[in-house]
Structures are given as structure tokens and as C-alpha cells.
Design a protein around this motif. Structure first.
Motif, PDB file in Angstrom:
ATOM      1  N   ALA A  19       0.836  -1.203   0.000  1.00 17.44           N
ATOM      2  CA  ALA A  19       0.000   0.000   0.000  1.00 17.44           C
ATOM      3  C   ALA A  19       0.871   1.252   0.000  1.00 17.44           C
ATOM      4  CB  ALA A  19      -0.900   0.001   1.232  1.00 17.44           C
ATOM      5  N   PRO A  20       0.475   2.285  -0.754  1.00 21.31           N
ATOM      6  CA  PRO A  20       1.250   3.532  -0.761  1.00 21.31           C
ATOM      7  C   PRO A  20       1.181   4.224   0.587  1.00 21.31           C
ATOM      8  CG  PRO A  20      -0.824   3.825  -1.923  1.00 21.31           C
ATOM      9  CD  PRO A  20      -0.720   2.361  -1.618  1.00 21.31           C
ATOM     10  N   GLY A  21       2.169   5.078   0.834  1.00 22.00           N
ATOM     11  CA  GLY A  21       2.214   5.813   2.090  1.00 22.00           C
ATOM     12  C   GLY A  21       3.538   6.541   2.224  1.00 22.00           C
ATOM     13  N   GLY A  22       3.689   7.246   3.315  1.00 21.27           N
ATOM     14  CA  GLY A  22       4.892   8.038   3.530  1.00 21.27           C
ATOM     15  C   GLY A  22       6.107   7.181   3.821  1.00 21.27           C
ATOM     16  N   ALA A  23       7.281   7.799   3.621  1.00 20.87           N
ATOM     17  CA  ALA A  23       8.536   7.105   3.892  1.00 20.87           C
ATOM     18  C   ALA A  23       9.587   8.122   4.308  1.00 20.87           C
ATOM     19  CB  ALA A  23       9.012   6.330   2.675  1.00 20.87           C
ATOM     20  N   ASP A  24      10.544   7.657   5.082  1.00 22.49           N
ATOM     21  CA  ASP A  24      11.668   8.505   5.469  1.00 22.49           C
ATOM     22  C   ASP A  24      12.759   8.516   4.405  1.00 22.49           C
ATOM     23  OD1 ASP A  24      10.717   9.157   8.194  1.00 22.49           O
ATOM     24  OD2 ASP A  24      10.955   7.008   8.515  1.00 22.49           O
ATOM     25  N   ALA A  25      12.858   7.445   3.619  1.00 22.91           N
ATOM     26  CA  ALA A  25      13.852   7.362   2.545  1.00 22.91           C
ATOM     27  C   ALA A  25      13.270   6.585   1.379  1.00 22.91           C
ATOM     28  CB  ALA A  25      15.125   6.689   3.041  1.00 22.91           C
ATOM     29  N   LEU A  26      13.714   6.941   0.189  1.00 24.64           N
ATOM     30  CA  LEU A  26      13.321   6.248  -1.032  1.00 24.64           C
ATOM     31  C   LEU A  26      14.538   5.567  -1.647  1.00 24.64           C
ATOM     32  CD1 LEU A  26      11.112   8.781  -3.074  1.00 24.64           C
ATOM     33  CD2 LEU A  26      10.337   6.762  -1.828  1.00 24.64           C
ATOM     34  N   VAL A  27      14.323   4.386  -2.197  1.00 26.70           N
ATOM     35  CA  VAL A  27      15.340   3.707  -3.006  1.00 26.70           C
ATOM     36  C   VAL A  27      14.712   3.467  -4.369  1.00 26.70           C
ATOM     37  CG1 VAL A  27      16.804   1.671  -3.271  1.00 26.70           C
ATOM     38  CG2 VAL A  27      16.343   2.593  -0.980  1.00 26.70           C
ATOM     39  N   ILE A  28      15.350   3.983  -5.410  1.00 27.43           N
ATOM     40  CA  ILE A  28      14.792   3.923  -6.762  1.00 27.43           C
ATOM     41  C   ILE A  28      15.840   3.386  -7.727  1.00 27.43           C
ATOM     42  CG2 ILE A  28      13.840   5.284  -8.665  1.00 27.43           C
ATOM     43  CD1 ILE A  28      12.862   7.316  -6.620  1.00 27.43           C
ATOM     44  N   GLY A  29      15.445   2.428  -8.553  1.00 27.56           N
ATOM     45  CA  GLY A  29      16.264   2.112  -9.705  1.00 27.56           C
ATOM     46  C   GLY A  29      16.809   0.720  -9.829  1.00 27.56           C
ATOM     47  N   CYS A  30      16.932  -0.048  -8.770  1.00 27.14           N
ATOM     48  CA  CYS A  30      17.492  -1.397  -8.880  1.00 27.14           C
ATOM     49  C   CYS A  30      16.648  -2.210  -9.855  1.00 27.14           C
ATOM     50  CB  CYS A  30      17.492  -2.083  -7.516  1.00 27.14           C
ATOM     51  SG  CYS A  30      18.288  -1.139  -6.202  1.00 27.14           S
ATOM     52  N   GLY A  31      17.278  -2.789 -10.882  1.00 28.61           N
ATOM     53  CA  GLY A  31      16.524  -3.518 -11.896  1.00 28.61           C
ATOM     54  C   GLY A  31      15.695  -2.607 -12.778  1.00 28.61           C
ATOM     55  N   TRP A  32      16.221  -1.446 -13.113  1.00 29.84           N
ATOM     56  CA  TRP A  32      15.466  -0.403 -13.798  1.00 29.84           C
ATOM     57  C   TRP A  32      15.052  -0.779 -15.217  1.00 29.84           C
ATOM     58  CZ3 TRP A  32      13.361   4.186 -12.451  1.00 29.84           C
ATOM     59  CH2 TRP A  32      13.059   5.116 -13.457  1.00 29.84           C
ATOM     60  N   ASP A  33      13.820  -0.475 -15.553  1.00 26.54           N
ATOM     61  CA  ASP A  33      13.391  -0.316 -16.938  1.00 26.54           C
ATOM     62  C   ASP A  33      12.286   0.736 -16.931  1.00 26.54           C
ATOM     63  OD1 ASP A  33      10.893  -1.512 -16.410  1.00 26.54           O
ATOM     64  OD2 ASP A  33      11.386  -3.395 -17.402  1.00 26.54           O
ATOM     65  N   GLU A  34      11.757   1.045 -18.109  1.00 23.50           N
ATOM     66  CA  GLU A  34      10.817   2.165 -18.216  1.00 23.50           C
ATOM     67  C   GLU A  34       9.549   1.973 -17.397  1.00 23.50           C
ATOM     68  OE1 GLU A  34      11.234   5.196 -19.778  1.00 23.50           O
ATOM     69  OE2 GLU A  34      13.281   4.452 -19.745  1.00 23.50           O
ATOM     70  N   SER A  35       9.227   0.729 -17.026  1.00 22.64           N
ATOM     71  CA  SER A  35       8.011   0.486 -16.252  1.00 22.64           C
ATOM     72  C   SER A  35       8.088   1.102 -14.857  1.00 22.64           C
ATOM     73  CB  SER A  35       7.744  -1.017 -16.140  1.00 22.64           C
ATOM     74  OG  SER A  35       8.730  -1.660 -15.341  1.00 22.64           O
ATOM     75  N   LEU A  36       9.290   1.422 -14.401  1.00 17.95           N
ATOM     76  CA  LEU A  36       9.438   1.991 -13.061  1.00 17.95           C
ATOM     77  C   LEU A  36       9.406   3.524 -13.058  1.00 17.95           C
ATOM     78  CD1 LEU A  36      12.224  -0.261 -11.468  1.00 17.95           C
ATOM     79  CD2 LEU A  36       9.750  -0.411 -11.158  1.00 17.95           C
ATOM     80  N   ARG A  37       9.415   4.132 -14.242  1.00 21.46           N
ATOM     81  CA  ARG A  37       9.517   5.588 -14.288  1.00 21.46           C
ATOM     82  C   ARG A  37       8.324   6.280 -13.618  1.00 21.46           C
ATOM     83  NH1 ARG A  37      12.489   8.787 -17.326  1.00 21.46           N
ATOM     84  NH2 ARG A  37      13.023   7.080 -18.748  1.00 21.46           N
ATOM     85  N   ASP A  38       7.106   5.891 -13.961  1.00 26.30           N
ATOM     86  CA  ASP A  38       5.929   6.564 -13.391  1.00 26.30           C
ATOM     87  C   ASP A  38       5.827   6.359 -11.877  1.00 26.30           C
ATOM     88  OD1 ASP A  38       5.226   7.670 -15.778  1.00 26.30           O
ATOM     89  OD2 ASP A  38       3.690   6.186 -16.256  1.00 26.30           O
ATOM     90  N   PRO A  39       5.949   5.122 -11.352  1.00 22.24           N
ATOM     91  CA  PRO A  39       5.917   5.003  -9.891  1.00 22.24           C
ATOM     92  C   PRO A  39       7.055   5.743  -9.210  1.00 22.24           C
ATOM     93  CG  PRO A  39       6.410   2.891 -10.938  1.00 22.24           C
ATOM     94  CD  PRO A  39       5.967   3.804 -12.006  1.00 22.24           C
ATOM     95  N   ALA A  40       8.198   5.848  -9.875  1.00 23.15           N
ATOM     96  CA  ALA A  40       9.307   6.592  -9.284  1.00 23.15           C
ATOM     97  C   ALA A  40       8.972   8.072  -9.196  1.00 23.15           C
ATOM     98  CB  ALA A  40      10.572   6.384 -10.107  1.00 23.15           C
ATOM     99  N   ARG A  41       8.410   8.626 -10.263  1.00 24.15           N
ATOM    100  CA  ARG A  41       8.055  10.051 -10.260  1.00 24.15           C
ATOM    101  C   ARG A  41       6.965  10.333  -9.235  1.00 24.15           C
ATOM    102  NH1 ARG A  41       7.199  12.502 -16.122  1.00 24.15           N
ATOM    103  NH2 ARG A  41       7.332  14.378 -14.831  1.00 24.15           N
ATOM    104  N   GLN A  42       6.011   9.427  -9.110  1.00 24.63           N
ATOM    105  CA  GLN A  42       4.952   9.610  -8.114  1.00 24.63           C
ATOM    106  C   GLN A  42       5.525   9.591  -6.708  1.00 24.63           C
ATOM    107  OE1 GLN A  42       1.712   6.853  -8.480  1.00 24.63           O
ATOM    108  NE2 GLN A  42       0.723   7.521  -6.599  1.00 24.63           N
ATOM    109  N   ALA A  43       6.421   8.654  -6.448  1.00 25.97           N
ATOM    110  CA  ALA A  43       7.032   8.579  -5.116  1.00 25.97           C
ATOM    111  C   ALA A  43       7.838   9.832  -4.812  1.00 25.97           C
ATOM    112  CB  ALA A  43       7.911   7.330  -5.028  1.00 25.97           C
ATOM    113  N   LEU A  44       8.564  10.336  -5.790  1.00 26.10           N
ATOM    114  CA  LEU A  44       9.370  11.538  -5.582  1.00 26.10           C
ATOM    115  C   LEU A  44       8.503  12.765  -5.320  1.00 26.10           C
ATOM    116  CD1 LEU A  44      12.150  11.119  -8.294  1.00 26.10           C
ATOM    117  CD2 LEU A  44      12.494  11.255  -5.812  1.00 26.10           C
TER     118      LEU A  44
END
Length: 276
Positions: free
Chosen positions: A79-104
Motif C-alpha cells: 500500500a502507498p504511504g509516507g517514507a523517510d527514505a526512497l530507493v529507486i532504480g534497482c533492476g530499472w526499466d521504463e516500467s518503473l519511471r511513473d511510480p518513481a516520479r509519483q514517489a518523488l
């Protein structure tokens, strides 16, 4: 001279929880990792975050990766929610771009950018908080070309890490047998005690470990130097690899390992820290 943390300094930067702590005070990490192309990276990065002490881990990778993560780590929350730190990119492909931008867009704490995410100009531009970039040497050269460093990236690892940090305004973790953590004015160093942890997926585990340690400090609002905090996470990951490979005492025989073995090595690495 590069700064090398002692085990005692690492212990101070990786405190044990007290009776007053709970899952939220120990830090919350959200991982946007594990694409449909490379789902295993989600499992490895989550394992690193959990093994490094995070109290609450959220996962926002691909559906395929989420299934694998939950089968291995049922305590992880989708479930989405707040976080103290984000980790983005491990195993990256374009499918992660939108969730990454939303999290940021919803995040104010530190961000760890790994793999393809750290080479994504647009994504880097959206990080408005303390950023940690974790390139291996090949990614470091590509990043240097992107930021217009001028001329080739220095061949000396210390100078390369410092130059990348200055050019990007971020803390840079240059991964190798000599892993260097650089800010524009200082460099930390960790020398691996065995080469066996140099395997595919080890960097995914490291990204999760860094995110976990950063989350704890961000939640606690400590005054610790960011470079020290990241260097402590690098130490924990490196010693986990040494324990996984059997290097627990002088002259002990070592053996090949997988990246997932490094996750299992985090507990004995943590236990090796001097306390009291």
C-alpha cells in the motif's frame, strides 16, 4: 587521505533500538525497484533494507516483482504511504519511471538512485532532497558524460568519486573492491576483505541497506554527517559479504557466494559491531 570508519564509529552510526522505539521510529523505506524485466532486483533490495534494520518497508515495483517480494518477505507492505527514505532504480526499466516520479512528488527525505535511475536526467532533476547516487565504474563514466564534466573522468577512483559528487551535487557511492563515498569536500573508503561479494545483485542489496540506514537517521533527525551515515551502510554491506563468504577470522577459508547470501550476512555483520 580518505576517511576510514572504525567499527566503533560504525556502531555509533548504527545504534540498536531502545525500548522506546517501534516500527516507525526505526525508519520507513519505500523501494521503487524490481521491474518486470528484472524482478529479482526488487527482492534483493528489499532484503537489504530489512536486514539493515528498517522498521517498515514499502514496495512499489512491478507487479511481477511484488509477487516475488511478498513470497520471500511477507512483512513488506504494498500500500502507498509516507517514507523517510526512497530507493529507486534497482533492476530499472521504463516500467518503473511513473511510480518513481509519483514517489518523488510526495517525498521530502533522502533518495537513493541506483542503476538506470541514476542515469535518467529527468528523474535526477526531480530529486529535490539529499540524493545518494550509487554507480559502478561503467555507470560513473556515463554519468560523467551526462553532467558535462569536461574531459575524461579521472582514472583515480578517489578523484573520480569527488569529481562526480561535485558535478552532481550529490553524495556518490562509487562501487568497487574499494568502495568510495564522496561529497564535494570529503571521501570515505571501504576496502573489501574478500572479492567474493563482487557478484550480480550485490549492488541491489547495497542500495536497500543504504536506504534503510538513511531512513533511521532521517526519522530520528540526527545531526550525523550524511557521508558518515552512508559510509556506515557501505561498511555493513561489505562486512555482510565477508561473513557470507566465510571470512569470520584470520586465515578462515572463503567460498563463492550469491547476492542473496549477503542479505543473510547482515545479521552477523551487525552482531560483530562493538557495543557498550
Amino acid at each position: 587521505m580518505n576517511r576510514v570508519l572504525s567499527a566503533g564509529e560504525v556502531a555509533d552510526l548504527l545504534p540498536e533500538p531502545t525500548e522506546a522505539d517501534h516500527k516507525y521510529t526505526r525508519g520507513t523505506v519505500t523501494l521503487v525497484t524490481g521491474s518486470s524485466t528484472y524482478p529479482g532486483a526488487g527482492v534483493l533490495s528489499v532484503g537489504g533494507a530489512l536486514g539493515a534494520g528498517a522498521g517498515f518497508v514499502r514496495f512499489a515495483g512491478s507487479e511481477r516483482a511484488a509477487d516475488l517480494v511478498l513470497s520471500r518477505f511477507p512483512e513488506v507492505v504494498l500500500a502507498p504511504g509516507g517514507a523517510d527514505a526512497l530507493v529507486i532504480g534497482c533492476g530499472w526499466d521504463e516500467s518503473l519511471r511513473d511510480p518513481a516520479r509519483q514517489a518523488l512528488a510526495e517525498h521530502a527525505g533522502p533518495v537513493v538512485l541506483d542503476a538506470g535511475a541514476l542515469l535518467d536526467r529527468g528523474l535526477r532533476a526531480e530529486v529535490g532532497t539529499p540524493a545518494v547516487l550509487t554507480p559502478h565504474p561503467g555507470e560513473a563514466r556515463r554519468l560523467w558524460e551526462q553532467v558535462g564534466g569536461g574531459g575524461p573522468l579521472p582514472t583515480d577512483l578517489t578523484e573520480a568519486a569527488r569529481a562526480l559528487s561535485g558535478a552532481t551535487g550529490s553524495t556518490v557511492v562509487l562501487k568497487s573492491a574499494r568502495t568510495l563515498v564522496a561529497t564535494p569536500d570529503r571521501v570515505w573508503e571501504y576496502r573489501a576483505r574478500t572479492a567474493w561479494p563482487g557478484v550480480a545483485g550485490a549492488g541491489d542489496v547495497l542500495a536497500g541497506v543504504i536506504g534503510s540506514v538513511l531512513a533511521r537517521h532521517w526519522q530520528a533527525q540526527t545531526t550525523a554527517n550524511l557521508g558518515d551515515v552512508v559510509a556506515a551502510a557501505v561498511w555493513l554491506h561489505g562486512e555482510a559479504g565477508a561473513h557470507a563468504a566465510g571470512l569470520t577470522s584470520a586465515g578462515a577459508p572463503t567460498h563463492p557466494i550469491r547476492a542473496s547470501d549477503i542479505i543473510r550476512g547482515l545479521a552477523p555483520a551487525w552482531q560483530s559491531l562493538p557495543r557498550g
